[in-house]
Design a protein around this motif. Sequence first.
Motif, short mmCIF file in Angstrom:
data_model
loop_
_atom_site.label_atom_id
_atom_site.label_comp_id
_atom_site.label_asym_id
_atom_site.label_seq_id
_atom_site.Cartn_x
_atom_site.Cartn_y
_atom_site.Cartn_z
N VAL A 1 0.85 -1.19 0.00
CA VAL A 1 0.00 0.00 0.00
C VAL A 1 0.89 1.24 0.00
CG1 VAL A 1 -0.16 0.06 2.53
CG2 VAL A 1 -1.98 1.08 1.14
N GLN A 2 0.39 2.31 -0.57
CA GLN A 2 1.13 3.57 -0.56
C GLN A 2 1.00 4.26 0.79
OE1 GLN A 2 -0.32 5.84 -3.92
NE2 GLN A 2 1.34 5.07 -5.22
N ALA A 3 1.97 5.08 1.11
CA ALA A 3 1.91 5.85 2.35
C ALA A 3 0.62 6.66 2.39
CB ALA A 3 3.12 6.77 2.44
N GLY A 4 0.00 6.68 3.56
CA GLY A 4 -1.28 7.34 3.72
C GLY A 4 -2.48 6.44 3.52
N GLY A 5 -2.23 5.25 2.99
CA GLY A 5 -3.31 4.30 2.74
C GLY A 5 -3.70 3.50 3.96
N SER A 6 -4.63 2.56 3.76
CA SER A 6 -5.16 1.74 4.85
C SER A 6 -5.14 0.28 4.49
CB SER A 6 -6.61 2.15 5.15
OG SER A 6 -6.69 3.49 5.58
N LEU A 7 -5.05 -0.54 5.51
CA LEU A 7 -5.20 -1.98 5.39
C LEU A 7 -5.93 -2.49 6.62
CD1 LEU A 7 -1.71 -3.29 4.14
CD2 LEU A 7 -3.85 -3.36 2.87
N ARG A 8 -6.63 -3.61 6.46
CA ARG A 8 -7.27 -4.26 7.60
C ARG A 8 -6.77 -5.69 7.68
NH1 ARG A 8 -13.49 -6.18 8.60
NH2 ARG A 8 -13.65 -5.63 10.82
N LEU A 9 -6.07 -5.99 8.74
CA LEU A 9 -5.59 -7.33 8.97
C LEU A 9 -6.64 -8.13 9.75
CD1 LEU A 9 -1.88 -6.69 10.01
CD2 LEU A 9 -2.88 -6.88 7.71
N SER A 10 -6.72 -9.41 9.45
CA SER A 10 -7.60 -10.32 10.18
C SER A 10 -6.78 -11.48 10.70
CB SER A 10 -8.71 -10.84 9.27
OG SER A 10 -9.51 -9.79 8.78
N CYS A 11 -7.26 -12.05 11.79
CA CYS A 11 -6.63 -13.24 12.36
C CYS A 11 -7.74 -14.19 12.75
CB CYS A 11 -5.77 -12.86 13.56
SG CYS A 11 -5.05 -14.26 14.43
N ALA A 12 -7.74 -15.37 12.17
CA ALA A 12 -8.76 -16.38 12.46
C ALA A 12 -8.20 -17.41 13.42
CB ALA A 12 -9.21 -17.04 11.17
N SER A 13 -9.03 -17.76 14.40
CA SER A 13 -8.62 -18.75 15.40
C SER A 13 -9.41 -20.03 15.26
CB SER A 13 -8.84 -18.18 16.80
OG SER A 13 -8.72 -19.18 17.78
N SER A 14 -8.74 -21.13 15.55
CA SER A 14 -9.40 -22.43 15.51
C SER A 14 -10.02 -22.78 16.85
CB SER A 14 -8.39 -23.52 15.13
OG SER A 14 -7.36 -23.59 16.10
N GLU A 15 -9.76 -21.97 17.87
CA GLU A 15 -10.15 -22.31 19.23
C GLU A 15 -11.55 -21.82 19.54
OE1 GLU A 15 -8.26 -24.09 21.08
OE2 GLU A 15 -9.13 -23.96 23.08
N ARG A 16 -12.34 -22.70 20.19
CA ARG A 16 -13.63 -22.30 20.73
C ARG A 16 -13.71 -22.74 22.17
NH1 ARG A 16 -17.46 -20.79 16.95
NH2 ARG A 16 -16.83 -21.11 14.78
N PRO A 17 -14.17 -21.96 23.16
CA PRO A 17 -14.58 -20.57 22.97
C PRO A 17 -13.39 -19.63 22.84
CG PRO A 17 -14.72 -21.15 25.27
CD PRO A 17 -14.32 -22.41 24.54
N PHE A 18 -13.59 -18.56 22.15
CA PHE A 18 -12.55 -17.60 21.78
C PHE A 18 -12.52 -16.42 22.72
CE2 PHE A 18 -9.78 -15.70 18.76
CZ PHE A 18 -10.21 -14.42 18.47
N ASN A 19 -13.64 -16.07 23.31
CA ASN A 19 -13.79 -14.81 24.01
C ASN A 19 -13.02 -14.74 25.33
OD1 ASN A 19 -16.06 -16.76 24.38
ND2 ASN A 19 -16.50 -15.43 26.11
N ASP A 20 -12.56 -15.86 25.87
CA ASP A 20 -11.84 -15.84 27.14
C ASP A 20 -10.37 -15.47 27.01
OD1 ASP A 20 -13.65 -18.68 28.54
OD2 ASP A 20 -14.11 -16.52 28.52
N TYR A 21 -9.85 -15.40 25.80
CA TYR A 21 -8.42 -15.20 25.60
C TYR A 21 -8.08 -13.76 25.24
CZ TYR A 21 -8.76 -20.25 25.16
OH TYR A 21 -9.03 -21.56 25.39
#
Length: 125
Positions: A12-32
Amino acid sequence: QMRLVESGGGLVQAGGSLRLSCASSERPFNDYALGWFRQAPGKEREFVASISGSSIRTLVVADPVKGRFTISRDNAKNLLFLQMNALKPEDTAVYYCAARLTPILSRNIQTYDYWGQGTQVTVSA
């Protein structure tokens, strides 16, 4: 064994945006607690942002990215995000997501139990 997979990196050029995602295999996820770290060529891996487990609901962002990066999570989908705006060439690095087996967030790289493989972010001037 929790598996974490990052996506969303790119060029990406300077000044631009990106959105990173991270997917987890663990359930439940909310405790971590979850975090984002980055490692530029020739440098040590450094803290970017961390978010607590849902029972605590806090987050922290490193000073170099404060006001530009936002960390968030979607527990229903087992996803962690890093919205990166106003990107600078010095943000160029491999970005890693990580998880702690506790809901308490941390800036300390040594306290994370699981890591993804990383996604490359390159910001051109």
